[in-house]
Design an enzyme around this catalytic site. Structure first.
Site, short mmCIF file in Angstrom:
data_model
loop_
_atom_site.label_atom_id
_atom_site.label_comp_id
_atom_site.label_asym_id
_atom_site.label_seq_id
_atom_site.Cartn_x
_atom_site.Cartn_y
_atom_site.Cartn_z
CG ASN A 170 -9.11 -1.70 39.66
OD1 ASN A 170 -9.97 -2.19 40.37
ND2 ASN A 170 -8.65 -2.32 38.57
CG HIS A 216 -24.79 -6.55 38.68
ND1 HIS A 216 -23.46 -6.61 38.38
CD2 HIS A 216 -25.36 -5.82 37.70
CE1 HIS A 216 -23.24 -5.92 37.27
NE2 HIS A 216 -24.37 -5.42 36.83
CB CYS A 234 -41.19 -16.16 44.42
SG CYS A 234 -42.43 -17.32 43.76
CB CYS A 262 -42.79 -19.26 46.99
SG CYS A 262 -43.18 -17.54 47.32
C1 BV8 Z 1 -27.92 -6.22 30.22
C2 BV8 Z 1 -24.33 -10.95 39.17
C3 BV8 Z 1 -29.72 -5.56 28.89
C4 BV8 Z 1 -24.36 -12.43 39.23
C5 BV8 Z 1 -23.19 -10.14 37.17
C6 BV8 Z 1 -24.60 -11.02 25.12
C7 BV8 Z 1 -25.76 -11.51 25.72
C8 BV8 Z 1 -26.39 -10.84 26.76
C9 BV8 Z 1 -25.84 -9.65 27.24
C10 BV8 Z 1 -24.68 -9.19 26.66
C11 BV8 Z 1 -24.06 -9.83 25.60
N1 BV8 Z 1 -22.95 -9.13 25.26
C12 BV8 Z 1 -22.83 -8.05 26.06
C13 BV8 Z 1 -23.88 -8.08 26.91
C14 BV8 Z 1 -24.15 -7.16 27.94
C15 BV8 Z 1 -23.67 -7.82 29.24
C16 BV8 Z 1 -22.17 -7.60 29.32
O1 BV8 Z 1 -21.74 -6.52 29.62
N2 BV8 Z 1 -21.39 -8.66 29.03
C17 BV8 Z 1 -19.95 -8.53 29.07
C18 BV8 Z 1 -19.33 -9.84 29.52
C19 BV8 Z 1 -19.45 -8.09 27.69
N3 BV8 Z 1 -24.37 -7.20 30.32
C20 BV8 Z 1 -25.52 -7.72 30.76
O2 BV8 Z 1 -26.00 -8.75 30.36
C21 BV8 Z 1 -26.22 -6.89 31.81
N4 BV8 Z 1 -27.59 -6.71 31.40
O3 BV8 Z 1 -27.12 -5.89 29.36
O4 BV8 Z 1 -29.28 -6.13 30.07
C22 BV8 Z 1 -29.95 -4.11 29.11
C23 BV8 Z 1 -29.00 -3.29 29.69
C24 BV8 Z 1 -29.23 -1.94 29.82
C25 BV8 Z 1 -30.42 -1.43 29.39
C26 BV8 Z 1 -31.36 -2.28 28.84
C27 BV8 Z 1 -31.13 -3.61 28.70
C28 BV8 Z 1 -26.27 -7.59 33.16
C29 BV8 Z 1 -24.86 -7.82 33.64
C30 BV8 Z 1 -24.93 -8.35 35.06
C31 BV8 Z 1 -24.43 -9.77 35.11
N5 BV8 Z 1 -24.31 -10.18 36.50
N6 BV8 Z 1 -23.13 -10.51 38.44
C32 BV8 Z 1 -23.17 -12.98 39.97
O5 BV8 Z 1 -22.44 -12.22 40.63
O6 BV8 Z 1 -23.02 -14.20 39.87
S1 BV8 Z 1 -21.79 -9.56 36.39
C33 BV8 Z 1 -20.36 -9.90 37.25
O7 BV8 Z 1 -19.29 -9.23 36.54
C34 BV8 Z 1 -20.25 -9.28 38.60
O8 BV8 Z 1 -21.45 -9.03 39.22
C35 BV8 Z 1 -19.57 -7.97 38.40
O9 BV8 Z 1 -20.48 -6.97 38.63
C36 BV8 Z 1 -19.30 -7.92 36.98
C37 BV8 Z 1 -18.06 -7.17 36.67
O10 BV8 Z 1 -17.01 -7.78 37.34
P1 BV8 Z 1 -16.09 -6.91 38.32
O11 BV8 Z 1 -16.86 -6.59 39.54
O12 BV8 Z 1 -15.51 -5.77 37.58
O13 BV8 Z 1 -15.03 -7.99 38.69
P2 BV8 Z 1 -13.78 -8.42 37.79
O14 BV8 Z 1 -13.24 -9.71 38.31
O15 BV8 Z 1 -14.15 -8.32 36.34
O16 BV8 Z 1 -12.71 -7.27 38.07
C38 BV8 Z 1 -12.17 -7.15 39.39
C39 BV8 Z 1 -11.31 -5.91 39.37
O17 BV8 Z 1 -10.79 -5.75 40.69
C40 BV8 Z 1 -10.11 -6.04 38.44
O18 BV8 Z 1 -9.96 -4.82 37.74
C41 BV8 Z 1 -8.94 -6.28 39.39
O19 BV8 Z 1 -7.75 -5.64 38.92
C42 BV8 Z 1 -9.40 -5.58 40.64
N7 BV8 Z 1 -8.87 -6.15 41.89
C43 BV8 Z 1 -8.58 -7.46 42.16
N8 BV8 Z 1 -8.09 -7.55 43.42
C44 BV8 Z 1 -8.11 -6.29 43.94
C45 BV8 Z 1 -8.60 -5.41 42.97
N9 BV8 Z 1 -8.71 -4.08 43.18
C46 BV8 Z 1 -8.33 -3.62 44.39
N10 BV8 Z 1 -7.86 -4.40 45.38
C47 BV8 Z 1 -7.73 -5.73 45.19
N11 BV8 Z 1 -7.23 -6.51 46.18
ZN ZN Z 2 -44.05 -16.99 45.28
#
Ligand code: BV8
Ligand code: ZN
Length: 234
Positions: A201, A108, A116, A135
Site C-alpha cells: 500500500n 463490488h 435490470c 431493458c
Molecule cells: C454489506 C462499489 C451486508 C460502488 C463500494 C451501515 C449501513 C449499511 C452497511 C454498513 C453500515 N455500517 C457498516 C456497514 C457495512 C458496510 C461498510 O463496511 N461500511 C463502512 C463504510 C464502515 N459494508 C457494506 O455495506 C457492504 N455490504 O455489509 O452487506 C452483508 C455483508 C456480509 C454478509 C452479509 C450481509 C457493501 C460494501 C460495498 C460498497 N460499495 N463500492 C462504487 O464503487 O461506487 S465500497 C467502496 O469503498 C469501493 O468499492 C472500495 O471497494 C471500498 C473500499 O475503498 P478502498 O478500495 O479501500 O479505497 P480507499 O480510498 O478507502 O483506500 C485507498 C487506499 O489506497 C488507501 O489505503 C491509500 O493509502 C492507498 N493508495 C492511494 N494511492 C495509492 C495507494 N496505494 C498504492 N499506490 C497508490 N498510488
Molecule cells: Zn429487464
C-alpha cells in the site's frame, strides 16, 4: 503456489481513477451515503446515474498501470506451475482484465455492466445510463442500474471468495484502506486459517497491524517489486 490477492482503489490511483478516502478522493467530493446506496438510487436515480456516468467516462479514458500488469504476470507464472492467483477486487473498473489478468472476481460489481432491476438481466455498458433507458431483455422502462454493489447490499460471490481464501497459501492486500467490510475482514480470516498475510500500500491501512509483512510505496513501484521478490523467493 496459490495466492489470494485483494485489491482496492489504490491500485488504480496512478491510472487516474480516484480513490475513496484520500483527501482528493471520490468520496471527498460526493457523500457515498447519498450516492452509493439503494435508498439514494430509489430517491433520485438520475443523480446516481450521472455520478456513475462521470466515472464510466473516466474509466474508458484510463489505461492499466505497471501494478495491474505485474499481477497479470504473477498469474501467468503461477498458472504455468499449476498454481494460480485468485484476484478479488473491490474495484469496479476493468483495468485488471485489460492488463491481462484472466481470473478476476469483482466483489463490488462492474461499472461497465448494467443490471435490470426488473428481470435481473446484465449487459455490457460503455455508455451513459439514464432513467429514459429500457431493458433490452424485458423491455421495461427506467429499470436499469449500474451493476455495482452499494452500501447495505451483499457483495458478489462471498462463498467463492472464502473458498478461494481457504485454498491459498498467501493473502496479499493491495491499495485498500481496510475501511469497508466484509472485504476488510479477510485479513483476519486469513490469519485465523494460518495463512501468511502481506500488505502492499502507499501507507499503512486501518488494519496494518494484522499483516505479517508489508511493503509501502506507490503501487506502480511496490507491486512489481513485490511480484519479482515473490517469484524469486520460491
Ligand atoms: C454489506 C462499489 C451486508 C460502488 C463500494 C451501515 C449501513 C449499511 C452497511 C454498513 C453500515 N455500517 C457498516 C456497514 C457495512 C458496510 C461498510 O463496511 N461500511 C463502512 C463504510 C464502515 N459494508 C457494506 O455495506 C457492504 N455490504 O455489509 O452487506 C452483508 C455483508 C456480509 C454478509 C452479509 C450481509 C457493501 C460494501 C460495498 C460498497 N460499495 N463500492 C462504487 O464503487 O461506487 S465500497 C467502496 O469503498 C469501493 O468499492 C472500495 O471497494 C471500498 C473500499 O475503498 P478502498 O478500495 O479501500 O479505497 P480507499 O480510498 O478507502 O483506500 C485507498 C487506499 O489506497 C488507501 O489505503 C491509500 O493509502 C492507498 N493508495 C492511494 N494511492 C495509492 C495507494 N496505494 C498504492 N499506490 C497508490 N498510488
Ligand atoms: Zn429487464
Amino acid at each position: 503456489m496459490h495466492v489470494f490477492v485483494l485489491t482496492g482503489a489504490g491500485i488504480s490511483a496512478e491510472s487516474g481513477l480516484g480513490t475513496f478516502r484520500d483527501t482528493d478522493g471520490v468520496w471527498a467530493k460526493f457523500d457515498p451515503m447519498k450516492l452509493a446506496t439503494p435508498e439514494a438510487f430509489a430517491r433520485d436515480p438520475q443523480h446516481v446515474h450521472e455520478f456513475y456516468n462521470h466515472r464510466r467516462c473516466g474509466l474508458l479514458a484510463a489505461v492499466p498501470n505497471p501494478a495491474h500488469q505485474a499481477l497479470a504476470r504473477l498469474e501467468r507464472q503461477l498458472v504455468a506451475e499449476a498454481g494460480g492467483v485468485f484476484l478479488c477486487t473491490q474495484n469496479i473498473d476493468d483495468l485488471h482484465e485489460r492488463a491481462g489478468s484472466r481470473h478476476v472476481h469483482h466483489m463490488h460489481g462492474e461499472l461497465l455492466k448494467s443490471l435490470c432491476t426488473r428481470c435481473g438481466a446484465r449487459a455490457p455498458c460503455t455508455h451513459d445510463l439514464s432513467i429514459l433507458d429500457t431493458c433490452a431483455s424485458c423491455g421495461s422502462l427506467n429499470c436499469l442500474r449500474p451493476d455495482v454493489v452499494w452500501f447495505g447490499e451483499m457483495p458478489y460471490g462471498m462463498e467463492e471468495i472464502e473458498a478461494a481464501l481457504e485454498a491459498s497459501e498467501l493473502f496479499v492486500s493491495i491499495g485498500t484502506s481496510g475501511a469497508v467490510y466484509p472485504a476488510a475482514g479477510y485479513v483476519e480470516l486469513a490469519r485465523s486459517l494460518g495463512i501468511e498475510t502481506f500488505e502492499v500500500n502507499l501507507a499503512p491501512s486501518e488494519n496494518a497491524h494484522a499483516f505479517d509483512r508489508a511493503l509501502y510505496g506507490p503501487a506502480t513501484e511496490a507491486v512489481p517489486a513485490f511480484v519479482t521478490e515473490l517469484l524469486e523467493a520460491r
